[in-house]
Design a protein around this motif. Sequence first.
Motif, mmCIF file in Angstrom:
data_model
loop_
_atom_site.group_PDB
_atom_site.id
_atom_site.type_symbol
_atom_site.label_atom_id
_atom_site.label_comp_id
_atom_site.label_asym_id
_atom_site.label_seq_id
_atom_site.Cartn_x
_atom_site.Cartn_y
_atom_site.Cartn_z
ATOM 1 N N PHE A 193 50.339 -7.558 1.267
ATOM 2 C CA PHE A 193 49.519 -8.760 1.139
ATOM 3 C C PHE A 193 49.949 -9.869 2.104
ATOM 4 O O PHE A 193 49.360 -10.942 2.121
ATOM 5 C CB PHE A 193 49.579 -9.302 -0.290
ATOM 6 N N ARG A 194 50.982 -9.627 2.922
ATOM 7 C CA ARG A 194 51.464 -10.679 3.812
ATOM 8 C C ARG A 194 50.634 -10.782 5.079
ATOM 9 O O ARG A 194 50.550 -11.842 5.680
ATOM 10 C CB ARG A 194 52.926 -10.417 4.182
ATOM 11 N N GLY A 195 50.051 -9.679 5.513
ATOM 12 C CA GLY A 195 49.292 -9.679 6.753
ATOM 13 C C GLY A 195 47.964 -10.393 6.612
ATOM 14 O O GLY A 195 47.586 -10.886 5.546
ATOM 15 N N ALA A 221 36.421 -19.539 -4.799
ATOM 16 C CA ALA A 221 37.638 -18.798 -4.461
ATOM 17 C C ALA A 221 37.673 -18.534 -2.958
ATOM 18 O O ALA A 221 36.644 -18.294 -2.340
ATOM 19 C CB ALA A 221 37.697 -17.479 -5.227
ATOM 20 N N GLU A 222 38.869 -18.593 -2.392
ATOM 21 C CA GLU A 222 39.029 -18.306 -0.973
ATOM 22 C C GLU A 222 38.724 -16.835 -0.701
ATOM 23 O O GLU A 222 38.988 -15.988 -1.556
ATOM 24 C CB GLU A 222 40.458 -18.635 -0.538
ATOM 25 N N PRO A 223 38.182 -16.522 0.493
ATOM 26 C CA PRO A 223 37.880 -15.127 0.826
ATOM 27 C C PRO A 223 39.083 -14.203 0.673
ATOM 28 O O PRO A 223 38.948 -13.073 0.200
ATOM 29 C CB PRO A 223 37.418 -15.216 2.281
ATOM 30 N N ARG A 224 40.263 -14.701 1.055
ATOM 31 C CA ARG A 224 41.467 -13.873 0.943
ATOM 32 C C ARG A 224 41.803 -13.574 -0.515
ATOM 33 O O ARG A 224 42.226 -12.467 -0.848
ATOM 34 C CB ARG A 224 42.632 -14.574 1.630
ATOM 35 N N MET A 225 41.591 -14.547 -1.392
ATOM 36 C CA MET A 225 41.824 -14.324 -2.815
ATOM 37 C C MET A 225 40.853 -13.277 -3.356
ATOM 38 O O MET A 225 41.227 -12.411 -4.153
ATOM 39 C CB MET A 225 41.684 -15.638 -3.594
ATOM 40 N N SER A 271 53.267 -10.804 16.707
ATOM 41 C CA SER A 271 53.982 -11.872 15.993
ATOM 42 C C SER A 271 54.727 -11.391 14.755
ATOM 43 O O SER A 271 55.569 -12.117 14.232
ATOM 44 C CB SER A 271 52.991 -12.975 15.585
ATOM 45 N N GLY A 272 54.447 -10.193 14.277
ATOM 46 C CA GLY A 272 55.148 -9.699 13.093
ATOM 47 C C GLY A 272 56.449 -8.983 13.408
ATOM 48 O O GLY A 272 57.176 -8.565 12.500
ATOM 49 N N MET A 273 56.779 -8.861 14.683
ATOM 50 C CA MET A 273 57.974 -8.105 15.064
ATOM 51 C C MET A 273 59.237 -8.915 14.798
ATOM 52 O O MET A 273 59.310 -10.116 15.065
ATOM 53 C CB MET A 273 57.875 -7.708 16.531
ATOM 54 N N LYS A 282 46.163 -5.077 2.055
ATOM 55 C CA LYS A 282 45.904 -3.649 1.854
ATOM 56 C C LYS A 282 46.927 -3.079 0.887
ATOM 57 O O LYS A 282 47.953 -3.707 0.597
ATOM 58 C CB LYS A 282 45.953 -2.893 3.189
ATOM 59 N N MET A 283 46.636 -1.899 0.391
ATOM 60 C CA MET A 283 47.567 -1.175 -0.460
ATOM 61 C C MET A 283 47.688 0.259 0.048
ATOM 62 O O MET A 283 46.721 0.826 0.563
ATOM 63 C CB MET A 283 47.098 -1.158 -1.915
ATOM 64 N N THR A 284 48.888 0.800 -0.089
ATOM 65 C CA THR A 284 49.130 2.189 0.278
ATOM 66 C C THR A 284 49.223 3.016 -0.991
ATOM 67 O O THR A 284 50.019 2.707 -1.885
ATOM 68 C CB THR A 284 50.417 2.336 1.098
ATOM 69 N N LEU A 285 48.392 4.038 -1.067
ATOM 70 C CA LEU A 285 48.394 4.966 -2.194
ATOM 71 C C LEU A 285 48.704 6.359 -1.679
ATOM 72 O O LEU A 285 48.522 6.666 -0.496
ATOM 73 C CB LEU A 285 47.038 4.969 -2.907
ATOM 74 N N LEU A 286 49.169 7.211 -2.565
ATOM 75 C CA LEU A 286 49.424 8.610 -2.227
ATOM 76 C C LEU A 286 48.411 9.480 -2.959
ATOM 77 O O LEU A 286 48.230 9.353 -4.170
ATOM 78 C CB LEU A 286 50.847 9.009 -2.631
ATOM 79 N N VAL A 287 47.745 10.330 -2.192
ATOM 80 C CA VAL A 287 46.803 11.284 -2.785
ATOM 81 C C VAL A 287 47.573 12.573 -3.041
ATOM 82 O O VAL A 287 47.872 13.320 -2.102
ATOM 83 C CB VAL A 287 45.620 11.554 -1.837
ATOM 84 N N PRO A 288 47.956 12.869 -4.290
ATOM 85 C CA PRO A 288 48.759 14.066 -4.553
ATOM 86 C C PRO A 288 47.949 15.339 -4.348
ATOM 87 O O PRO A 288 46.722 15.346 -4.471
ATOM 88 C CB PRO A 288 49.176 13.890 -6.020
#
Length: 323
Positions: free
Chosen positions: A82-84, A53-57, A278-280, A88-94
């Motif tokens: 997952f595009r960058g 498996a690829e490292p990114r996978m 480059s993402g702008m 990463k994922m963004t979660l909310l800590v309630p």
Amino acid sequence: MDRPPRREVEVTGFANSDLSRGRANGVAVPDVDIVIQVRPDSVASKLPSKGVAEPRMLQKWALRICADRLVSGGFKFRRSGFRGNEPKMTLLVPSELKIFDTAVPIDISVNAVTPLHSAALISECSNLNPQSKELILLIRRWAKDRGICHAPKGHLSPYVWSLLVVYYLQVAQKEPLLPPVAEFQAIKDLLLAGCGKTAQPWRGKASELTAAELLKGFMQFYNSFPWKSEAVCVLKGTQGPMPLSLPIHIIEHEDGPKSTECGPNIEDPFAPKKNLGSGMTWWSWLRMKEELARAHTLLEQDTSLSTLLAPWSPEGPEEASRN
């Protein structure tokens, strides 16, 4: 004697600002990075389907597993990125979990290096010139409050804003307030490790300018920066033509490829062939220039810091839909 079991996972957290601060237009731009370090071979051995498996996978699979565990434990899912280059994922800590007093967004990633690079950069800048850390944190707060640091929407990330501050302190004063990143003590020590040599510390002069004057100078510097002909290269820390190894970022206008212009070209000091601008997008590029012009005008008028940092809100439905 039995050896202690090898740890397969290490977790490191980085807090980048005051967690009680609000956010522009309700956009949760996390100030906490949680980096999960795990051996790729350990992840590969747990994949449902065995094979190469690829490292990114592997990163994505491990990240989903970690996020699922946290969500089942009371965290709330906000979005995935997952595009960058670094998933990463963004979660909310309630607040109900009683970890923080208020709900706090966090970014979690697996085997990511950008949060480590960002923390190392700020720490090293603080050692070299305490004023630089103050300005970095202030600019990052301004970019967050004004809604121009949400990378998934095409803005420059807080890490990239830090690099812009470093470059400004390297080249915009009569005498540099920071050396080239290649001369940073920690990096020089790594390069000289095993050679029997010791890096000599950089001897720079403390600035006589106040924090307010440095802030004003930063906005003036980038409000008129020649993006078409120059790149931000903190590794060398000198102004000049764009490095040939850096891919130039061309931004398409709203009418598509019929109209284009050169966007920001910002070298990653840890990966010099990578353009962090480059993402702008066309819209985020306009927003950045708009905010730099606004800040420059306000500071020329000696406006209060609270006015400068007033949280941005869209003026119409079109802008609101973009966030």
